[in-house]
Design a protein around this motif. Structure first.
Motif, PDB file in Angstrom:
ATOM      1  N   SER A   1      -2.997  -4.496   4.986  1.00  0.00           N
ATOM      2  CA  SER A   1      -2.122  -4.246   6.133  1.00  0.00           C
ATOM      3  C   SER A   1      -0.692  -3.983   5.679  1.00  0.00           C
ATOM      4  CB  SER A   1      -2.146  -5.423   7.120  1.00  0.00           C
ATOM      5  OG  SER A   1      -1.394  -6.515   6.641  1.00  0.00           O
ATOM      6  N   LEU A   2       0.027  -3.291   6.544  1.00  0.00           N
ATOM      7  CA  LEU A   2       1.466  -3.095   6.405  1.00  0.00           C
ATOM      8  C   LEU A   2       2.134  -3.649   7.656  1.00  0.00           C
ATOM      9  CD1 LEU A   2       1.783   0.634   5.220  1.00  0.00           C
ATOM     10  CD2 LEU A   2       2.087  -1.400   3.814  1.00  0.00           C
TER      11      LEU A   2
ATOM     12  N   GLU B   1       5.982  -4.544   4.586  1.00  0.00           N
ATOM     13  CA  GLU B   1       5.370  -5.615   3.784  1.00  0.00           C
ATOM     14  C   GLU B   1       3.892  -5.285   3.598  1.00  0.00           C
ATOM     15  OE1 GLU B   1       4.188 -10.385   4.052  1.00  0.00           O
ATOM     16  OE2 GLU B   1       5.280  -9.421   5.699  1.00  0.00           O
ATOM     17  N   PHE B   2       3.461  -5.200   2.362  1.00  0.00           N
ATOM     18  CA  PHE B   2       2.084  -4.852   2.007  1.00  0.00           C
ATOM     19  C   PHE B   2       1.320  -6.142   1.739  1.00  0.00           C
ATOM     20  CE2 PHE B   2      -0.752  -2.645  -1.357  1.00  0.00           C
ATOM     21  CZ  PHE B   2      -1.654  -2.234  -0.393  1.00  0.00           C
TER      22      PHE B   2
ATOM     23  N   LYS C   1      -2.136   2.030  -4.920  1.00  0.00           N
ATOM     24  CA  LYS C   1      -2.946   3.161  -4.456  1.00  0.00           C
ATOM     25  C   LYS C   1      -3.733   2.836  -3.193  1.00  0.00           C
ATOM     26  CE  LYS C   1      -6.826   2.144  -7.594  1.00  0.00           C
ATOM     27  NZ  LYS C   1      -7.658   2.676  -8.691  1.00  0.00           N
ATOM     28  N   ARG C   2      -3.940   1.535  -2.898  1.00  0.00           N
ATOM     29  CA  ARG C   2      -4.683   1.160  -1.702  1.00  0.00           C
ATOM     30  C   ARG C   2      -3.833   1.258  -0.431  1.00  0.00           C
ATOM     31  NH1 ARG C   2      -9.024   2.419  -4.073  1.00  0.00           N
ATOM     32  NH2 ARG C   2     -10.173   0.793  -5.207  1.00  0.00           N
ATOM     33  N   ARG C   3      -2.530   1.524  -0.595  1.00  0.00           N
ATOM     34  CA  ARG C   3      -1.672   1.698   0.585  1.00  0.00           C
ATOM     35  C   ARG C   3      -1.892   3.046   1.264  1.00  0.00           C
ATOM     36  NH1 ARG C   3       4.316  -0.701  -0.020  1.00  0.00           N
ATOM     37  NH2 ARG C   3       4.426   0.461   1.935  1.00  0.00           N
ATOM     38  N   ALA C   4      -2.506   3.975   0.544  1.00  0.00           N
ATOM     39  CA  ALA C   4      -2.551   5.357   1.011  1.00  0.00           C
ATOM     40  C   ALA C   4      -3.134   5.497   2.414  1.00  0.00           C
ATOM     41  CB  ALA C   4      -3.340   6.213   0.030  1.00  0.00           C
TER      42      ALA C   4
ATOM     43  N   GLN D   1     -13.981  10.726   0.066  1.00  0.00           N
ATOM     44  CA  GLN D   1     -12.733  11.146   0.678  1.00  0.00           C
ATOM     45  C   GLN D   1     -11.536  10.599  -0.087  1.00  0.00           C
ATOM     46  OE1 GLN D   1     -12.573  10.037   4.814  1.00  0.00           O
ATOM     47  NE2 GLN D   1     -14.534  10.969   5.305  1.00  0.00           N
ATOM     48  N   ASP D   2     -10.427  11.349  -0.038  1.00  0.00           N
ATOM     49  CA  ASP D   2      -9.196  10.864  -0.658  1.00  0.00           C
ATOM     50  C   ASP D   2      -8.652   9.663   0.104  1.00  0.00           C
ATOM     51  OD1 ASP D   2      -9.257  12.801  -2.632  1.00  0.00           O
ATOM     52  OD2 ASP D   2      -8.104  14.239  -1.448  1.00  0.00           O
ATOM     53  N   LEU D   3      -8.690   9.750   1.443  1.00  0.00           N
ATOM     54  CA  LEU D   3      -8.229   8.647   2.285  1.00  0.00           C
ATOM     55  C   LEU D   3      -9.453   7.949   2.862  1.00  0.00           C
ATOM     56  CD1 LEU D   3      -5.294  10.469   4.071  1.00  0.00           C
ATOM     57  CD2 LEU D   3      -5.119   8.786   2.235  1.00  0.00           C
TER      58      LEU D   3
END
Length: 422
Positions: A277-278, A350-351, A327-330, A70-72
């Motif tokens: 996390s964000l 905040e990432f 890219k891991r934020r997606a 999967q893309d996500l």
């Protein structure tokens, strides 16, 4: 007794609290500059006994393969030659049977329910501000297949007497009003009203101060380099500040616990599972969650704090890599935008990333070892915040020679026949 606790995350600090309250002389050692600076810093914020379930479940190996395409993707695997990764993975797959799932979930819920009760008792004893809410967790289903698949979890919840509510899409929007804007994306949900939320970092830092008030000593900026043995027991800990000795030693190092245990021929089946996390400020109350919503499709939790939204999820098997690739934020970006778009300011998010110490069966490793002076409180996976107080009280009672409040069966290292190298 003199107790030396290795690690000052939420598990180490809660352990220090209960051991100090039991009358012991407690010292906590950590390489960081303050408590809760690693995995406890920015987790999803859930105290979710009802959502406690092992990764290892029937059908998960097949799902994992699909996720990787999967893309996500909820799961990502970084290519590695690490033997420990393959060994841990094989053990997790071996737990993906219906029978083992029921046993493992029962053990996890036993600890988590007890932990939630311990948290309530602690709040009655001391005043701690950690932005807690008691509005439950909503497990959100986007497909009918997910609704049907929840039956096995509901069965365990019934057996253990855990309250729950099965909701249709209108019921979900009633519990979480912001979902009214995206009802077409929802099929239903499973609400766990006994679950809570709160900022684990704030809680741990505040409890560390309470610990100091009752005599606990914290030694920060101190690396833990090894365990010393003599005549079949642990007799000291090598640190950057010199050798430290105590009557009992408690290992609370999360994902790093196996590295230290290996020095004394202990094979803790714990592998680091990287999560992201964000944290974003709320800009529109009407589009923000009121508690925690767990998106079952993407395995991402969206949690409400006082004036912030915490979005936590994704699972990456990448060893001890703590890099933060954009890219891991997606995955986490998509879920909060898709369900609660406009609720928070994404430009100010905040990432963060942290390593979650996962066992193959999902249950943490609690209690004594073959070394009379060494105890374990580690391996909580994604549920360290949820299980922290119960685990700490349980292990404190064991160390103190008291009868435990919950059944210890299946919680110790003895459930792994391969735990010792010799």
């Amino acid at each position: 007794m003199r107790i030396l606790i290795l690690g000052s995350g939420v598990v180490g600090v809660t352990s220090a609290w209960y051991l100090a309250r039991a009358g012991h002389e407690v010292t906590v050692v950590d390489r960081q500059s303050a408590a809760a600076m690693e995995t406890s810093y920015a987790n999803a914020g859930q105290v979710s006994p009802g959502y406690s379930a092992p990764w290892a479940a029937p059908g998960v190996p097949v799902k994992a393969i699909k996720w990787l395409m999967q893309d996500l993707a909820p799961l990502m695997i970084k290519p590695t030659l690490d033997y420990n990764f393959y060994q841990w993975t094989s053990k997790m797959v071996a737990n993906c049977t219906e029978g083992k799932y029921q046993i493992n979930k029962g053990r996890m819920v036993r600890i988590a329910e007890y932990s939630r009760d311990c948290l309530k008792a602690l709040r009655e004893e001391v005043e701690i501000d950690y932005e807690h809410r008691t509005n439950g967790t909503l497990q959100l289903f986007r497909t009918q297949k997910q609704v049907d698949g929840a039956a096995k979890d509901i069965k365990v919840l019934k057996e253990l007497g855990v309250p729950f509510e099965v909701l249709d899409r209108d019921g979900c929007a009633e519990r979480e009003p912001a979902l009214q804007y995206v009802k077409d994306k929802i099929v239903g949900g499973l609400r766990l009203p006994g679950d809570e939320t709160g900022d684990c970092f704030k809680f741990t830092q505040a409890l560390a101060k309470k610990c100091e008030e009752v005599g606990v000593k914290f030694l920060f900026n101190t690396s833990i380099d090894g365990l010393l043995t003599d005549k079949g027991d642990i007799v000291g800990v090598k640190t950057s500040a010199g050798v430290m000795t105590a009557d009992r030693y408690l290992l609370c190092l999360g994902s790093y616990s196996p590295l230290l245990a290996k020095q004394v021929d202990m094979r803790l089946p714990i592998y680091p599972v990287k999560g992201y996390s964000l944290t974003l400020p709320i800009v529109d109350e009407s589009r923000a969650p009121v508690s925690t919503v767990m998106d079952e499709t993407y395995k991402v939790a969206v949690t409400r704090f006082q004036d912030r939204i915490r979005v936590g999820g994704s699972a990456e098997l990448a060893g001890y890599d703590l890099s933060l690739p954009e890219k891991r934020r997606a995955n986490v970006d998509f879920v909060v935008s898709d369900l609660f778009g406009g609720g928070g300011d994404m430009a100010k998010a905040e990432f963060w990333t942290g390593l979650r110490p996962m066992t193959p069966d999902g249950t943490p490793v609690l209690g004594g070892t073959r070394y009379p002076s060494l105890y374990l409180n580690t391996g909580h996976g994604t549920l360290g915040w949820t299980m922290s107080l119960g685990s700490a009280k349980f292990v404190s009672d064991l160390i103190s020679g008291r009868e435990t409040d919950i059944d210890p069966t299946g919680l110790g290292i003895d459930r792994y026949p391969y735990a010792y190298a010799s």
